[in-house]
Design a protein around this motif. Structure first.
Motif, PDB file in Angstrom:
ATOM      1  N   GLY A 409     -10.242  -7.925  -5.927  1.00 11.99           N
ATOM      2  CA  GLY A 409      -9.124  -8.838  -6.085  1.00 11.99           C
ATOM      3  C   GLY A 409      -8.054  -8.366  -7.053  1.00 11.99           C
ATOM      4  O   GLY A 409      -7.117  -9.110  -7.345  1.00 11.99           O
ATOM      5  N   GLN A 410      -8.131  -7.099  -7.503  1.00  8.09           N
ATOM      6  CA  GLN A 410      -7.169  -6.621  -8.504  1.00  8.09           C
ATOM      7  C   GLN A 410      -5.715  -6.648  -8.003  1.00  8.09           C
ATOM      8  O   GLN A 410      -5.427  -6.217  -6.890  1.00  8.09           O
ATOM      9  N   CYS A 411      -4.838  -7.134  -8.879  1.00  5.12           N
ATOM     10  CA  CYS A 411      -3.401  -7.076  -8.648  1.00  5.12           C
ATOM     11  C   CYS A 411      -2.775  -6.295  -9.795  1.00  5.12           C
ATOM     12  O   CYS A 411      -3.317  -6.260 -10.892  1.00  5.12           O
ATOM     13  N   ARG A 412      -1.630  -5.669  -9.515  1.00  3.44           N
ATOM     14  CA  ARG A 412      -1.001  -4.867 -10.558  1.00  3.44           C
ATOM     15  C   ARG A 412      -0.160  -5.743 -11.467  1.00  3.44           C
ATOM     16  O   ARG A 412       0.596  -6.592 -10.999  1.00  3.44           O
TER      17      ARG A 412
ATOM     18  N   THR B 237      -7.873 -15.169  -2.791  1.00  7.39           N
ATOM     19  CA  THR B 237      -7.650 -13.822  -3.340  1.00  7.39           C
ATOM     20  C   THR B 237      -6.653 -13.051  -2.475  1.00  7.39           C
ATOM     21  O   THR B 237      -5.777 -12.347  -2.993  1.00  7.39           O
ATOM     22  N   GLN B 240      -3.103 -13.875  -3.286  1.00  5.17           N
ATOM     23  CA  GLN B 240      -2.665 -13.269  -4.556  1.00  5.17           C
ATOM     24  C   GLN B 240      -2.360 -11.783  -4.391  1.00  5.17           C
ATOM     25  O   GLN B 240      -1.344 -11.273  -4.887  1.00  5.17           O
ATOM     26  N   ILE B 241      -3.240 -11.092  -3.690  1.00  6.72           N
ATOM     27  CA  ILE B 241      -3.050  -9.645  -3.509  1.00  6.72           C
ATOM     28  C   ILE B 241      -1.786  -9.368  -2.708  1.00  6.72           C
ATOM     29  O   ILE B 241      -0.992  -8.484  -3.043  1.00  6.72           O
ATOM     30  N   ASN B 244       1.312  -9.989  -4.711  1.00  2.26           N
ATOM     31  CA  ASN B 244       1.456  -8.886  -5.672  1.00  2.26           C
ATOM     32  C   ASN B 244       1.965  -7.626  -4.992  1.00  2.26           C
ATOM     33  O   ASN B 244       2.916  -6.987  -5.449  1.00  2.26           O
TER      34      ASN B 244
END
Lengths: 413, 413
Positions: A409-412, B237, B240-241, B244
């Motif tokens: 789920g990482q976003c920058r 999720t 959100q991604i 982003n």
């Protein structure tokens, strides 16, 4: 009518297929291709006979390269068996690291995709190129010289029949049977589909490909290889190495073409090595000092120093110093293989650092620049460029890498 | 009168020099360059003011990229300090093996040699390119956009003055001040001297270089990046991604340009994500299903699917299945960064295997494709070709290898 667009699109689809094959599936095909080449040897030799009948018998070397025989077909088969036994280079994850944000980032070795090979009238290159490309997971487009078209067609038919028998699409290897210049040029600009183009052959072929290709090229190559005999060299060993490097197989790119002899040992070594070379049938072309020490030598001209003779000729020059020798090599080297013969530790290390070539040697014959001799297994050529692969290219040169990233789920930010 | 031959020959001589510098010598120069850029900031800004005065103020984005300010010069200096702190990639022996005949054969990482960079009117690329090339032991030839000539000249003067202060030749970095098209074309064919040419800029620049260069090129690049939302994805999720990846910095090559949504979640997810994107000012262009679910969407045309928008526009398509999505990506991907959002273990792994791109993601934003984020330190660009370097290119991409062979008289049998 040649449809290069279709060949390219098909090759790209095939690459997605071959790239997913497991090593054991690929090795089974390669072994079966080897068996089939031997089993269908008559058929291949019959096609080759037609090629030979149409070829100019006056060009002996050309005729020899074009000629297939039962032992030569067996050698092609053995080549495929050997490739089958090599480790599969694709699929390895080189590393995977967890970054501060929890992302796992790694690099994975994967096939290049579509590899095109343009080569001259050497039918053995057909099976060999297919074997290496297929083992690394690539689809291949082959375009051999027109004079070998019937031989190549027969060989590719065997390979494609085996692919089909094993349930794979025949088009995993495609032969371009249009041997016109336009077809070759078209292949060189098929950038949308072809990932890399490798010319295998002489300087003219390579220069044509480099000048006309928009597809990335791996240049293989020309070898104007030097041996520098330092004043500290063991002269007995030096003579053996030089004779080996010049005469063991003079027609190949890693043979020695130029000899630089330190002034400090010139008086002692020049007459001896020139006589030994002449005795082996080598024509000596030298600078003034060489011609003085060995009157049978011809005077070398400016044209000699950059030249690759590919035969029993050698250019010899006296170097005033180590730096003078390195300077000369830097000016005329083709970046293939360069050697120093010395007993001096510091000069040995300076030579390997300061000479810019694919292979730099201390106290050995340049003839070792070869995939087998360097422990890479089979080779697809010897790169004299610096990008991607340098020196003998094994299976790894037929791969690239991709970054693989596992997140949660990482976003920058 | 521009003498490209002289520039090339000088660069090759310089590469022999820079290639022998130790890491601490190189780092000292880089740190001093950083200090000097800050100390001489006024001078650089004055030159930049002249460039800006001559530029068309109507082109806002262009004007912004051309503009230097005190903080931007400080950032250039910080960039050089950071490069100084990275590990020196050159000099490492990757392995050395003893062959059966006693030859020791190894591969050593060495600088590429002469690196040429062609770029647009972004003066920060000047210091950045020099820093990376020099750290890896290369000499560099820089050719920036004509509109930034005065800025680039001022920056290079600072770098060259520092080189000279530290006892090194100024020509370790050379700026081509002839900004004509002929000069650029000449550089592209300086194959005798230039080991690699890296275009840094937009698609037009890159295509021109690829089409005209006989020097090996590393293509950097275009990013038509896709995100595929599988039916098993966590939709919270996923939203959100996607937001982003599309909106955090829409003008860059790793931003998301296309969204593929599995039919199984389309009814639930499409209206929600389209509304969320629209709220962020993103123009949605979709296929028939998208336009039906989100009437404010424009109909996507065939031109949309291969396109890199580099702005607040997104193309959205409903995929009938995983295979349909992979098929679409295979057809339109520029090979940059591709992502799947899924909770399915098998599909996550199939996606990373079957999609052919520099970076393949599971459950993360495509915006991470970057040298820093991948742990490579600084980057010289993001390669979308497969040869030599793929994905973000750090210092290692500015090196090659050579085979080093230590013998004791070996001859080939």
């Amino acid at each position: 009518m040649l449809d290069l667009e279709l060949i390219g699109r098909t090759a790209k689809e095939m690459a997605a297929y071959t790239g997913r094959l497991g090593s054991s599936e690929k090795d089974a095909v390669l072994a079966a291709c080897a068996d089939a080449l031997e089993a269908r040897c008559e058929e291949i030799l019959a096609a080759n006979a037609l090629d030979l009948a149409a070829a100019d018998p006056a060009k002996a070397a050309f005729h020899d390269r074009l000629t297939l025989t039962q032992p030569r077909v067996a050698a092609m088969a053995q080549g495929l068996r050997k490739v089958a036994r090599l480790d599969d280079p694709a699929g390895e994850t080189l590393y995977m690291r967890t970054m501060p944000n929890g992302l796992q980032v790694g690099e994975r070795r994967v096939p290049l995709g579509v590899v095109a090979i343009i080569y001259e009238a050497r039918p053995n290159v057909t099976a060999d190129s297919f074997g290496l490309c297929f083992k690394a997971g690539n689809s291949s487009i082959l375009r051999g010289g027109s004079e070998a078209l019937r031989s190549n067609t027969a060989i590719v038919a065997v390979l494609q029949d085996v692919l089909e028998q094993y349930g794979h699409p025949r088009e995993a290897v495609q032969l371009i049977t249009d041997t016109s210049r336009e077809a070759a040029r078209g292949l060189m600009t098929l950038r949308r589909y072809v990932d890399v183009l490798i010319p295998r052959g002489g300087a003219d072929l390579i220069n044509t490909v480099v000048a006309n290709s928009t597809v990335p090229v791996i240049e293989t190559g020309v070898g104007n290889c030097h041996i520098f005999v330092d004043e500290s060299a063991d002269l007995e060993t030096a003579a053996q190495i030089i004779i080996n490097a010049k005469t063991q197989r003079p027609s190949v790119c890693n043979a020695c073409e130029k000899l630089l002899i330190h002034r400090g040992v010139a008086a002692e070594f020049l007459p001896r090595i020139c006589a030994a070379l002449a005795e082996k049938g080598v024509e000596v072309r030298g600078d003034a000092s060489v011609c003085e020490a060995f009157p049978a030598a011809a005077a070398a001209t400016q044209d000699d120093w950059p030249r690759e003779y590919l035969g029993l000729v050698i250019g010899i020059k006296v170097a005033e110093s180590f730096d003078d020798a390195v300077q000369h090599i830097r000016a005329y080297s083709s970046g293939h293989s360069e050697a120093i013969l010395t007993r001096d530790y510091a000069l040995a290390h300076r030579f390997t650092a300061e000479v810019d070539a694919a292979a730099v040697y201390v106290n050995a014959s340049t003839r070792f620049t070869d995939g087998e001799e360097f422990g890479l297994g089979a080779e697809i050529g010897i790169s004299t460029q610096k990008l991607h692969a340098r020196g003998p290219m094994g299976l790894k040169a037929l791969t690239t890498t991709k970054f693989v990233i596992f997140g949660n789920g990482q976003c920058r930010l």
